[in-house]
Enzyme design. Structure first.
Site, PDB file in Angstrom:
ATOM      1  N   THR A  44      17.922  -9.124 -10.065  1.00  0.00           N
ATOM      2  CA  THR A  44      16.920  -9.388 -11.074  1.00  0.00           C
ATOM      3  C   THR A  44      16.320 -10.758 -10.976  1.00  0.00           C
ATOM      4  O   THR A  44      16.821 -11.600 -10.266  1.00  0.00           O
ATOM      5  CB  THR A  44      17.692  -9.369 -12.386  1.00  0.00           C
ATOM      6  OG1 THR A  44      18.261  -8.122 -12.505  1.00  0.00           O
ATOM      7  CG2 THR A  44      16.871  -9.659 -13.563  1.00  0.00           C
ATOM      8  N   ASP A  60      12.126  -9.117 -15.203  1.00  0.00           N
ATOM      9  CA  ASP A  60      11.365  -8.125 -14.449  1.00  0.00           C
ATOM     10  C   ASP A  60      11.949  -6.753 -14.785  1.00  0.00           C
ATOM     11  O   ASP A  60      12.812  -6.638 -15.649  1.00  0.00           O
ATOM     12  CB  ASP A  60      11.457  -8.422 -12.952  1.00  0.00           C
ATOM     13  CG  ASP A  60      12.839  -8.118 -12.421  1.00  0.00           C
ATOM     14  OD1 ASP A  60      12.968  -7.367 -11.445  1.00  0.00           O
ATOM     15  OD2 ASP A  60      13.804  -8.603 -13.017  1.00  0.00           O
ATOM     16  N   ARG A  62      12.922  -4.145 -12.307  1.00  0.00           N
ATOM     17  CA  ARG A  62      13.369  -3.315 -11.176  1.00  0.00           C
ATOM     18  C   ARG A  62      14.891  -3.251 -11.150  1.00  0.00           C
ATOM     19  O   ARG A  62      15.557  -4.270 -11.276  1.00  0.00           O
ATOM     20  CB  ARG A  62      12.862  -3.923  -9.873  1.00  0.00           C
ATOM     21  CG  ARG A  62      13.386  -3.203  -8.650  1.00  0.00           C
ATOM     22  CD  ARG A  62      12.900  -3.844  -7.390  1.00  0.00           C
ATOM     23  NE  ARG A  62      11.483  -3.567  -7.183  1.00  0.00           N
ATOM     24  CZ  ARG A  62      10.811  -3.986  -6.116  1.00  0.00           C
ATOM     25  NH1 ARG A  62      11.423  -4.677  -5.195  1.00  0.00           N
ATOM     26  NH2 ARG A  62       9.538  -3.721  -5.992  1.00  0.00           N
ATOM     27  N   LYS A  76      15.632  -4.724 -19.285  1.00  0.00           N
ATOM     28  CA  LYS A  76      16.728  -5.667 -19.097  1.00  0.00           C
ATOM     29  C   LYS A  76      16.935  -6.571 -20.283  1.00  0.00           C
ATOM     30  O   LYS A  76      17.883  -7.358 -20.277  1.00  0.00           O
ATOM     31  CB  LYS A  76      16.448  -6.524 -17.866  1.00  0.00           C
ATOM     32  CG  LYS A  76      16.404  -5.672 -16.638  1.00  0.00           C
ATOM     33  CD  LYS A  76      16.274  -6.472 -15.401  1.00  0.00           C
ATOM     34  CE  LYS A  76      15.954  -5.526 -14.276  1.00  0.00           C
ATOM     35  NZ  LYS A  76      15.766  -6.158 -13.018  1.00  0.00           N
ATOM     36  N   GLY A  90      23.049  -8.360 -12.922  1.00  0.00           N
ATOM     37  CA  GLY A  90      24.330  -7.932 -12.387  1.00  0.00           C
ATOM     38  C   GLY A  90      24.386  -6.422 -12.353  1.00  0.00           C
ATOM     39  O   GLY A  90      23.384  -5.760 -12.199  1.00  0.00           O
ATOM     40  N   SER A 172      19.099 -12.609  -8.899  1.00  0.00           N
ATOM     41  CA  SER A 172      18.902 -12.908  -7.483  1.00  0.00           C
ATOM     42  C   SER A 172      17.633 -13.702  -7.251  1.00  0.00           C
ATOM     43  O   SER A 172      17.490 -14.372  -6.249  1.00  0.00           O
ATOM     44  CB  SER A 172      18.869 -11.608  -6.681  1.00  0.00           C
ATOM     45  OG  SER A 172      17.888 -10.763  -7.208  1.00  0.00           O
ATOM     46  N   ASP A 209      11.558 -12.472  -4.139  1.00  0.00           N
ATOM     47  CA  ASP A 209      12.874 -11.838  -4.058  1.00  0.00           C
ATOM     48  C   ASP A 209      12.709 -10.334  -3.933  1.00  0.00           C
ATOM     49  O   ASP A 209      11.905  -9.731  -4.638  1.00  0.00           O
ATOM     50  CB  ASP A 209      13.691 -12.189  -5.314  1.00  0.00           C
ATOM     51  CG  ASP A 209      15.013 -11.497  -5.319  1.00  0.00           C
ATOM     52  OD1 ASP A 209      15.408 -10.993  -6.374  1.00  0.00           O
ATOM     53  OD2 ASP A 209      15.655 -11.440  -4.256  1.00  0.00           O
ATOM     54  N   SER A 212      13.741  -8.085  -7.145  1.00  0.00           N
ATOM     55  CA  SER A 212      12.979  -8.095  -8.398  1.00  0.00           C
ATOM     56  C   SER A 212      11.608  -7.555  -8.116  1.00  0.00           C
ATOM     57  O   SER A 212      11.062  -7.744  -7.034  1.00  0.00           O
ATOM     58  CB  SER A 212      12.823  -9.508  -8.934  1.00  0.00           C
ATOM     59  OG  SER A 212      13.964 -10.248  -8.698  1.00  0.00           O
TER      60      SER A 212
END
Lengths: 277, 153
Positions: A44, A60, A62, A76, A90, A172, A209, A212
């Site tokens: 994320t 985000d 995803r 999220k 996580g 991430s 990233d 995400s």
């Protein structure tokens, strides 16, 4: 059928009976080539900023499972209490379950005591729970809220470490988002400015990233209430698939209309009294 | 646990090993299911394996097994240091009294008094969600469960 090897009722909570079986199975299946399925991670970018009137959280949408995008519209930002929201990075299931448990405990507390829970209480409950399980629950959380003592933003790591900070990014994509936040954060920002800053931070996380992507959700918590904007910004790579195949009334045009009244006569009438006390 | 006996012929290289073993903390709670004669009851619990008895298979298995006990110990010793010996004694007496008003072992008891004393009625944790004993798929044989509880087995 009653089993004669069960001598006491099994304890509630986590059950470790299958652990040695799973370890043995991993090695046995096709000589070690087949692996157990990977849990869905949120991989994320989540960010939070404390501003003058409250706290702005962003995330985000995803969710990945290995190298596949498992969910394009994952939520999220989880509800904890009317004055607190929590972003989770996580393992998706761990963050959802942990925040659900936290929310239930705080609801019971606020019913018992008649007060709105404070952010420190939520953070302490989370810290105790995550430390007890020694990091096996893979949930990194950003908890933000407004209570009688002010606006607070905390981070809780999977092993139970906490930190109280004015701006924060996790997941991430946190390095990219943190770059934007470090550059443009000022204490006591206006609300609109803070929203733009969080949006830019999440956007840079999405661009840099792989884990995400897709849309950006923003949640603004102030003393007056909560504004959960989902989605705040949609990705330009959205596909045109229809998610619902139900047609709205009026799609088919009506050509003619003929009404035939049905004539009924009352044959018998009985009245039964209902005792509504 | 007593120190292991190492044969004289191997003692040259194992002097360090003895001190290491002496410092290790004995692991309790993973022992075999003892039957009537002090050995593994193969009929009830299946074949035994030394590794399964000594080492926990999951990192959390031991700590979760003793978690409630350790919490209680910590809380009681804190209470003793703050308020004196009478406080944990009175509380433990109440716990003991509440623990006695249960049904027979193979029936579900509500543990209402015990939960209220411990404060479990005001919080939700994984013990309330996972593996609810009321929904357990395995049913024990009533006579054997009562015999086990009374220590006759």
């Amino acid at each position: 059928m009653a089993l004669s090897n069960v001598v006491e009722t099994p304890a509630s909570g986590f059950n470790f009976e299958n652990v040695s079986r799973n370890v043995a199975l991993e090695g046995l299946l096709e000589g070690g080539h087949t692996k157990a399925p990977k849990p869905m991670k949120t991989g994320t970018t989540i960010a939070g900023v404390v501003c003058k009137d409250g706290v702005v959280l962003g995330a985000d949408t995803r969710a990945t499972s290995g190298e596949v995008v498992a969910d394009k519209m994952c939520a999220k930002i989880h509800y904890i209490s009317p004055n607190m929201y929590c972003c989770g990075a996580g393992t998706a299931a761990d963050t959802e379950k942990t925040t659900d448990l936290l929310s239930s405990n705080l609801t019971i507390f606020s019913m018992n005591s008649g007060r709105n829970p404070r952010v420190v209480m939520a953070v302490n409950i989370l810290q105790d729970m995550l430390f007890r399980y020694r990091g096996q629950i893979g949930a990194s959380l950003i908890l933000g809220g407004v209570d009688c003592t002010g606006n607070h933003l905390y981070t809780v790591g999977p092993y139970g470490s906490i930190d109280k900070v004015p701006y924060l990014a996790m997941g991430s994509g946190d390095l990219a988002a943190l770059g934007i936040l470090e550059d443009r954060f000022k204490p006591n920002m206006e609300l609109e400015e803070a929203k733009e800053l969080v949006r830019d931070a999440i956007h840079s996380g999405i661009m840099s990233d792989l884990g995400s992507g897709n849309n950006i959700d923003i949640c603004v918590i102030t003393k007056q209430g909560v504004d959960y904007i989902r989605p705040y910004q949609e990705s330009e790579y959205k596909d045109k698939r229809q998610r619902r195949y139900k047609y709205r009334p009026g799609t088919t045009s009506i050509l003619t209309e003929k009404i035939v009244p049905l004539e009924l006569e009352v044959v018998q009438e009985t009245v039964q009294r209902m005792d509504t006390a | 646990m007593c120190a292991p006996v190492i044969p004289r012929s191997l003692a040259k290289n194992t002097r360090g090993l003895r001190s290491q073993l002496k410092d290790s903390v004995p692991v309790t709670g993973m022992g075999p299911q003892v039957g009537a004669y002090g050995v593994q009851d193969t009929l009830r619990s299946g074949f035994s394996s030394v590794k399964n008895e000594l080492l926990p298979s999951h990192a959390l298995e031991l700590s979760e097994k003793n978690f409630q006990l350790n919490q209680d110990k910590m809380n009681f010793s804190n209470l003793r240091n703050i308020q004196g010996l009478h406080a944990p004694l009175k509380l433990q007496m109440e716990y003991r009294a509440a623990r006695q008003i249960q049904r027979l072992p193979f029936l579900q008891s509500s543990h209402l008094a015990l939960d209220t004393l411990k404060g479990n009625d005001e919080s939700i944790s994984f013990e309330d969600i996972l593996n609810d004993p009321a929904q357990s798929e395995m049913m024990g044989e009533p006579h054997i469960m009562v015999e086990y509880k009374l220590g006759m087995m």
